[in-house]
Design an enzyme around this catalytic site. Structure first.
Site, PDB file in Angstrom:
ATOM      1  N   ASP A 111      43.796  43.857  37.447  1.00 31.05           N
ATOM      2  CA  ASP A 111      42.543  43.368  38.012  1.00 31.05           C
ATOM      3  C   ASP A 111      42.758  42.045  38.750  1.00 31.05           C
ATOM      4  O   ASP A 111      43.197  41.060  38.147  1.00 31.05           O
ATOM      5  CB  ASP A 111      41.557  43.152  36.844  1.00 31.05           C
ATOM      6  CG  ASP A 111      40.116  43.352  37.252  1.00 31.05           C
ATOM      7  OD1 ASP A 111      39.861  43.596  38.440  1.00 31.05           O
ATOM      8  OD2 ASP A 111      39.237  43.278  36.363  1.00 31.05           O
ATOM      9  N   ASP A 112      42.464  42.014  40.049  1.00 29.81           N
ATOM     10  CA  ASP A 112      42.507  40.768  40.836  1.00 29.81           C
ATOM     11  C   ASP A 112      43.906  40.158  40.958  1.00 29.81           C
ATOM     12  O   ASP A 112      44.042  38.939  41.088  1.00 29.81           O
ATOM     13  CB  ASP A 112      41.571  39.695  40.229  1.00 29.81           C
ATOM     14  CG  ASP A 112      40.089  40.022  40.384  1.00 29.81           C
ATOM     15  OD1 ASP A 112      39.772  41.187  40.673  1.00 29.81           O
ATOM     16  OD2 ASP A 112      39.259  39.117  40.213  1.00 29.81           O
ATOM     17  N   HIS A 131      35.654  50.994  37.406  1.00 31.70           N
ATOM     18  CA  HIS A 131      34.813  49.847  37.088  1.00 31.70           C
ATOM     19  C   HIS A 131      33.706  50.349  36.157  1.00 31.70           C
ATOM     20  O   HIS A 131      33.165  51.427  36.375  1.00 31.70           O
ATOM     21  CB  HIS A 131      34.227  49.251  38.369  1.00 31.70           C
ATOM     22  CG  HIS A 131      33.596  47.931  38.133  1.00 31.70           C
ATOM     23  ND1 HIS A 131      34.320  46.763  38.105  1.00 31.70           N
ATOM     24  CD2 HIS A 131      32.321  47.591  37.884  1.00 31.70           C
ATOM     25  CE1 HIS A 131      33.507  45.760  37.854  1.00 31.70           C
ATOM     26  NE2 HIS A 131      32.285  46.236  37.715  1.00 31.70           N
ATOM     27  N   CYS A 184      36.040  44.814  43.074  1.00 33.04           N
ATOM     28  CA  CYS A 184      36.523  45.803  42.097  1.00 33.04           C
ATOM     29  C   CYS A 184      35.994  47.222  42.272  1.00 33.04           C
ATOM     30  O   CYS A 184      36.763  48.153  42.487  1.00 33.04           O
ATOM     31  CB  CYS A 184      36.195  45.348  40.676  1.00 33.04           C
ATOM     32  SG  CYS A 184      36.953  43.782  40.233  1.00 33.04           S
ATOM     33  N   ASP A 210      43.664  46.099  42.166  1.00 38.35           N
ATOM     34  CA  ASP A 210      42.533  46.549  42.996  1.00 38.35           C
ATOM     35  C   ASP A 210      42.352  45.728  44.271  1.00 38.35           C
ATOM     36  O   ASP A 210      41.817  46.207  45.254  1.00 38.35           O
ATOM     37  CB  ASP A 210      41.228  46.642  42.180  1.00 38.35           C
ATOM     38  CG  ASP A 210      40.895  45.383  41.402  1.00 38.35           C
ATOM     39  OD1 ASP A 210      41.655  44.387  41.472  1.00 38.35           O
ATOM     40  OD2 ASP A 210      39.858  45.375  40.703  1.00 38.35           O
ATOM     41  N   HIS A 211      42.807  44.474  44.262  1.00 33.20           N
ATOM     42  CA  HIS A 211      42.769  43.592  45.450  1.00 33.20           C
ATOM     43  C   HIS A 211      43.356  42.255  45.046  1.00 33.20           C
ATOM     44  O   HIS A 211      43.734  42.076  43.881  1.00 33.20           O
ATOM     45  CB  HIS A 211      41.331  43.401  45.967  1.00 33.20           C
ATOM     46  CG  HIS A 211      40.357  43.146  44.868  1.00 33.20           C
ATOM     47  ND1 HIS A 211      40.339  41.966  44.174  1.00 33.20           N
ATOM     48  CD2 HIS A 211      39.438  43.947  44.283  1.00 33.20           C
ATOM     49  CE1 HIS A 211      39.438  42.048  43.215  1.00 33.20           C
ATOM     50  NE2 HIS A 211      38.876  43.244  43.245  1.00 33.20           N
TER      51      HIS A 211
END
Ligand code: NAG
Ligand code: NAG
Ligand code: NAG
Ligand code: NAG
Ligand code: NAG
Ligand code: NAG
EC number: 3.1.6.13
Length: 553
Positions: free
Chosen positions: A48-49, A141, A87, A337-338
């Protein structure tokens, strides 16, 4: 001096040539040749992130020896991009293999099966092809965007696992300087002292290992997705990881100012970190800040410490996979995710089209292809201790500089596992349950001889990555980070090639899902060689001739 032409309205067609004629897809054929005995398992790790602040991506500060070790046996994609830097839209996009304009999810508030189309997901496809599919932690999510069930029962063989200690993430569990507990952004903890005496990612690793042990004796192949929470905010991690990053060694972002030529619509005011108690106490001005320099260092320290903590969880998981002798028949895909801006452009969040928030780590380990099969008794992934100063950094097994997109994960995993690769999507494809908008990246993973050419370059000039981000207004306001669908007035469509990033912010009608490319609100153009950090917007100065042919309608 005139601006470059905007992409055509059917911008998604760029780079995709032929449409496939027939969409009747025979599932039976896919199942053939994939009997339990020879099928490859899949372990998909989603972080995540996580931006590529990792040793294997050339980061000299961050200690990530376990992910680096995975990279040393993998093919690593240097230029991989998410389709939207937030997300739920990103996850729904890559898990269905469709772009946000097809899932029509730009916020957190709809379930694609009833909102846009009944699209198949990666795990659903594996499940329908005889796999046991399992979800641990944050894969979909949570909430309505996965129907409050992580898309169960369609995607998973049994109900997904969520760590029980997740519920404390946003509660007051961070010891402040006043000795009291707060809901802070910076949250190094003594794990023995927190509720339940554990942290979500530790629990997820333990559950994933339990499932792998069961799968060892299972008749069917498995698809296990493990979604880690860190380094997502709040930075709640075992406090010993702070020691890896003494504050005096932490540098600021190389470009901590909001760039002069940045159109206000491109900027997002990072509202979520401002809600944390420790950040609130700083009384930072909205929307531009800045954050005091010593606190900027602390945020970066805690992000990097969270990454090293995450790395140890990946290390324990992969070491267990090895101990169970599963590394010789399990594909491992690792991504995020990014990204996340740590002060670049004066921002502290995702929610934009810059490389810093759209670029992600992406690597694939394929047994016997990206690395030789482990010998008898040999471990490919022995646990690496990030605190051991003698642990050496490891180079990736091979790396590809072509631009690739997360939406390509679906066809690539299907292809690698020997399942039939879903056909390309027609446009529109809302009525088609199974098709792909991305590309099968397998050609990067097996067609060249790694021994001869470990740094295969591919043909980067042919590749393009698309991302997009919605805004409610031309200037930053309270909901610019995460506008709800009904509030979206502008969509920023962005193209990244090996040479440049080009973004146009155009009018958008959320009732009809229509972008109006005649209604240009602002533009951005950055050349990678002269401005890799994307601080000098030359959109207004550029001439048509400067841009390669591929951008012209
Ligand atoms: C959507 O797809 C799922 C999985 O294939 C299927 O069970 C369901 O019936 C479909 N729903 C509709 C409305 O077509
Ligand atoms: C979403 O979940 C609800 C409640 O469990 C269920 O009734 C509904 O059928 C689900 N939607 C779809 C499309 O499966
Ligand atoms: C901090 O920087 C100093 C000086 O460059 C270096 O000697 C030391 O190893 C660094 N500490 C860590 C933990 O990286
Ligand atoms: C580019 O041109 C637009 C329209 O004339 C103007 O509003 C904007 O400020 C200019 N941007 C820069 C960076 O010069
Ligand atoms: C917060 O900042 C504003 C303007 O920058 C100032 O007027 C106000 O007094 C500050 N509040 C506190 C509690 O420091
Ligand atoms: C698109 O934008 C142009 C320029 O603002 C405007 O004239 C036109 O009416 C818009 N088209 C639609 C369908 O809204």
């Amino acid at each position: 001096m005139s601006p470059p032409p905007p992409p055509p309205p059917d911008w998604r067609l760029l780079g995709f040539s032929l449409l496939v004629g027939s969409f009747c897809f025979a599932l039976e054929s896919a199942a053939q040749g994939n009997s339990a005995t020879d099928a490859l398992n899949v372990l998909l790790i989603i972080v995540d992130d996580l931006r590529p602040s990792l040793g294997c991506y050339g980061d000299k500060l961050v200690r990530s020896p376990n992910i680096d070790q995975l990279a040393s046996h993998s093919i690593l994609f240097q230029n991989a991009f998410a389709q939207q830097a937030v997300c739920a839209p990103s996850r729904v996009s890559f898990l269905t293999g469709r772009r946000p304009d097809t899932t029509r999810l730009y916020d957190f508030n709809s379930y694609w099966r009833v909102h846009s189309g009944n699209f198949s997901t990666i795990p659903q496809y594996f499940k329908e092809n005889g796999y046991m599919t399992m979800s641990v932690g944050k894969v979909f999510h949570p909430g309505i965007s996965s129907n409050h069930s992580d898309d169960s029962p369609y995607s998973w063989s049994f109900p997904p696992y969520h760590p029980s200690s997740e519920k404390y993430e946003n509660t007051k569990t961070c010891r402040g300087q006043d000795g009291k507990l707060h809901a802070n952004l910076l949250c190094p903890v003594d794990v023995a002292d927190v509720p339940e005496g554990t942290l979500p990612d530790k629990q997820s690793t333990e559950e994933a290992i339990r499932l792998l042990e069961k799968m060892k004796i299972s008749a069917s192949p498995f698809f296990l997705a493990v979604g880690y929470h860190k380094p997502h905010i709040p930075f709640r991690y075992p406090k010993e990881f702070q020691k890896l990053y003494p504050l005096e060694n932490i540098t600021l972002a190389p470009d901590p100012q909001v760039p002069d030529g940045l159109p206000p619509v491109a900027y997002n005011p990072w509202m979520d970190i401002r809600e944390r108690e420790d950040v609130q106490a700083l009384n930072i001005s909205v929307p531009y800040g800045p954050i005091p320099v010593d606190f900027q260092r602390k945020i970066r320290q805690s992000y990097f410490a969270s990454v090293s903590y995450l790395d140890t969880q990946v290390g324990h998981l992969l070491s267990a996979l090895d101990d169970l002798h599963l590394t010789s028949n399990t594909i491992i895909a690792f991504t995020s995710d990014h990204g996340w801006a740590l002060g670049e452009h004066g921002e502290w969040a995702k929610y934009s089209n810059f490389d810093i928030t759209t670029r992600v780590p992406l690597m694939f380990y394929v047994p016997g292809k990206t690395a030789p099969l482990p010998g008898v008794g040999e471990k490919l992934f022995p646990y690496q201790d990030p605190f051991d100063p003698t642990s050496k950094s490891m180079d990736p097994g091979g790396h590809v500089t072509d631009l690739v997109e997360l939406v390509s994960l679906f066809p690539t995993l299907a292809g690698l596992a020997g399942l039939q690769v879903p056909p390309r999507c027609p446009i529109p494809s809302f009525h088609v349950e199974l098709c792909r908008e991305g590309q099968n990246l397998q050609r990067h993973l097996q067609l060249h001889d790694l021994e001869e050419d470990p740094h295969f370059l591919g043909n980067p000039r042919e590749s393009i990555a698309y991302s997009q981000y919605p805004r409610p207004a031309d200037s930053p306001q309270w909901n610019s980070d995460k506008p709800s669908l009904k509030d979206i007035k502008i969509m920023g469509y962005s193209i990244r090639t090996i040479d440049y990033r080009y973004t146009v912010w155009v009018g958008f009608n959320p009732a009809e899902f229509l972008a109006n490319f005649s209604d240009i609100h602002a533009g951005e153009l950055y050349f990678v060689d002269s401005d890799p950090l994307q601080d000098h917007n030359i959109y207004n100065d550029s001439q048509h001739g400067d841009l390669p042919h591929s951008l012209k309608p």
